[in-house]
Enzyme design. Structure first.
Site, PDB file in Angstrom:
ATOM      1  N   CYS A   1      12.042  25.006 -12.791  1.00 24.85           N
ATOM      2  CA  CYS A   1      10.983  24.012 -13.021  1.00 24.85           C
ATOM      3  C   CYS A   1       9.811  24.613 -13.782  1.00 24.85           C
ATOM      4  CB  CYS A   1      10.522  23.435 -11.683  1.00 24.85           C
ATOM      5  SG  CYS A   1       9.613  21.884 -11.837  1.00 24.85           S
TER       6      CYS A   1
ATOM      7  N   HIS B   1       9.012  23.921 -17.952  1.00 23.36           N
ATOM      8  CA  HIS B   1       8.671  22.744 -18.752  1.00 23.36           C
ATOM      9  C   HIS B   1       9.758  21.675 -18.679  1.00 23.36           C
ATOM     10  CE1 HIS B   1       5.278  24.994 -20.070  1.00 23.36           C
ATOM     11  NE2 HIS B   1       6.011  25.886 -20.719  1.00 23.36           N
TER      12      HIS B   1
ATOM     13  N   CYS C   1       2.619  30.316 -23.671  1.00 24.42           N
ATOM     14  CA  CYS C   1       2.134  30.556 -25.032  1.00 24.42           C
ATOM     15  C   CYS C   1       0.658  30.927 -25.033  1.00 24.42           C
ATOM     16  CB  CYS C   1       2.370  29.331 -25.905  1.00 24.42           C
ATOM     17  SG  CYS C   1       1.705  27.808 -25.200  1.00 24.42           S
TER      18      CYS C   1
ATOM     19  N   THR D   1      26.001  18.274 -20.425  1.00 21.19           N
ATOM     20  CA  THR D   1      26.746  19.510 -20.647  1.00 21.19           C
ATOM     21  C   THR D   1      28.233  19.170 -20.731  1.00 21.19           C
ATOM     22  OG1 THR D   1      27.111  19.974 -18.300  1.00 21.19           O
ATOM     23  CG2 THR D   1      25.037  20.761 -19.265  1.00 21.19           C
TER      24      THR D   1
ATOM     25  N   LYS E   1       6.019  37.276 -20.107  1.00 15.41           N
ATOM     26  CA  LYS E   1       6.819  36.059 -19.994  1.00 15.41           C
ATOM     27  C   LYS E   1       6.183  35.015 -19.082  1.00 15.41           C
ATOM     28  CE  LYS E   1      10.403  33.240 -19.552  1.00 15.41           C
ATOM     29  NZ  LYS E   1      10.627  32.164 -20.519  1.00 15.41           N
TER      30      LYS E   1
END
Length: 451
Positions: free
Chosen positions: A8, A10, A42, A270, A132
């Site tokens: 969980c 984005h 970011c 998928t 990260k």
């Protein structure tokens, strides 16, 4: 309907929020290893270099927010097994050690990405950090007050921003990359050279075209990074080498890209029934080349997460694909791009044509104006735009969004050159700089055809 969402950040956050908005009576279980979600990684370099107003605003949602919408939140829980045949998930509470299993009707795999950590001697030293998640961000922020020097390995967006951030703080900074240019996967050489000059002008040491071979801890608390050409020593080294899909637990069960990213169709399915994926764990459809690629961007994750929610009951909305649009600001200069560069096209074996053009963004009679350096890439057969990039001390970031739309809609260079752009001397010239770029492309294409 019972939906389990694994991961969980984005994609998972937007999936959960939108499912609960559209189906408030559904049972939605969210499993997340960390104690937070929706962190905008970011912004790490901005946080480290003290250019964030409030770190809490780097999160746009919280576990409580999703819980109030109706989700059952399993924070600090690690999913250890998935029985796809019997639709069952096994999870471990990382605080208590308790393990339990529960069923699902639909499964969403949004496990994101993990930093690439090559098997290089010394890389697991306490003096080598990663960049990260929120934990990494806080560690780097705390260290920034204590260190006088830093080595950043990796000159992609994250490494480039972090090196600029350390330089902004007055730290002795070194930026290393095995490739010969900074930002080489996002921009062609002419723009990389602009960035490199700014780094050098701001005292940053560049170790480009150098492969890191080892890390060594020193008795004085520093770390030495040895490359195939040089050695560099600093108080800290940060590995920003790239990311890979975090799909090791289950990738062998699916159709994937070579790196393990789950291949999804236009409805986010998928290769297994009732299993969806989105974000950094999944492939994206890359419009410039019309195929599936791995492009881990928050923008892709958000859109794909929204689509999972729209399509989880029945196929409703198709994915439009991506142009991999992105931007960065370094030393006050903006860089923005969308679609293919000439370099990337060559790697992929694509036949493209390109033009470089520079123009002031507004008339020279204004008291000030600023030049904009631009590249445009197109298909020489169809004349359709396949990519573009801009850099300037003027903020040109939104112009990359314009080029993104042009690629998305398969516009030709001829059409872009004649788009109805506004003119007002405060903002642009009678011929907008993007229109002028497209015009230069038309002129070059026409001259080649007339030969």
């Amino acid at each position: 309907m019972k939906v389990s969402i694994i991961g969980c950040t984005h994609a998972g956050t937007f999936t959960a929020m939108n499912i609960l908005k559209q189906h408030p009576d559904w049972e939605v279980d969210v499993f997340e290893r960390n104690d937070n979600l929706s962190f905008l990684s970011c912004g790490i370099a901005l946080w480290v270099s003290d250019r964030v107003s409030d770190p809490n605003k780097m999160f746009y949602a919280s576990p409580d927010d999703l819980a109030k919408m109706g989700a059952t939140m399993y924070m600090k829980h690690d999913v250890t097994n998935i029985d796809f045949d019997n639709k069952n998930v096994t999870a471990k509470n990382l605080e208590t050690g308790e393990t339990f299993s529960q069923s699902y009707d639909k499964l969403v795999l949004t496990t994101g990405s993990a930093p690439i950590v090559p098997n290089i001697p010394g890389i697991h030293s306490d003096r080598v950090a990663l960049c990260k998640n929120w934990t990494n961000a806080n560690e780097l922020r705390e260290n920034s007050d204590k260190i006088k020097s830093a080595i950043v390995i990796g000159a992609g967006y994250i490494g480039a921003e972090l090196a600029e951030g350390y330089s902004h703080l007055g730290k002795e900074t070194t930026l290393i990359d095995a490739l010969p240019d900074v930002l080489s996967k996002n921009f062609d050489v002419n723009m990389s050279k602009v960035a490199e000059k700014d780094y050098l002008d701001n005292g940053v040491t560049l170790g480009l075209g150098e492969k890191v071979e080892s890390f060594e801890d020193n008795a004085d608390g520093t770390v030495t990074v040895n490359t195939d050409k040089n050695s560099y020593t600093a108080d800290i080294a940060v590995a920003c080498i790239g990311f890979r899909p975090n799909t090791d637990l289950y990738k062998d069960e699916f159709e994937t890209l070579p790196n393990g990213a789950l291949i999804v169709d236009k409805y986010m399915h998928t290769s297994k029934p009732d299993v969806f994926s989105a974000g950094d764990a999944a492939s994206v459809f890359y419009n410039p080349t019309q195929d599936n690629q791995y492009i881990p961007l928050a923008t892709n994750a958000v859109r794909q997460g929204i689509l999972v929610a729209k399509n989880i009951e029945k196929d409703t909305m198709k994915y439009m694909g991506t142009q991999s649009s992105s931007a960065v600001e370094l030393f006050g200069r903006s860089y923005a791009s969308s679609g293919l560069t000439v370099g990337h096209a060559k790697v992929l074996g694509k036949n493209v044509e390109s033009v470089t053009f520079e123009d002031n963004y507004r008339p020279e009679f204004m008291l000030t104006t600023t030049p904009v350096l631009m590249n445009l890439v197109w298909d020489p057969e169809t004349r359709e735009i396949m990519g573009g990039a801009l850099t300037s001390m003027y903020d040109i970031a939104q112009s990359a969004n314009l080029i993104s739309v042009a690629i998305q809609k398969k516009m030709t260079i001829d059409e872009l050159s004649m788009v109805d752009f506004l003119f007002q001397p405060n903002f642009d010239k009678p011929v907008n700089y993007v229109s002028a770029l497209a015009g230069a492309a038309v002129e070059k294409a026409d001259s080649k055809e007339s030969v």
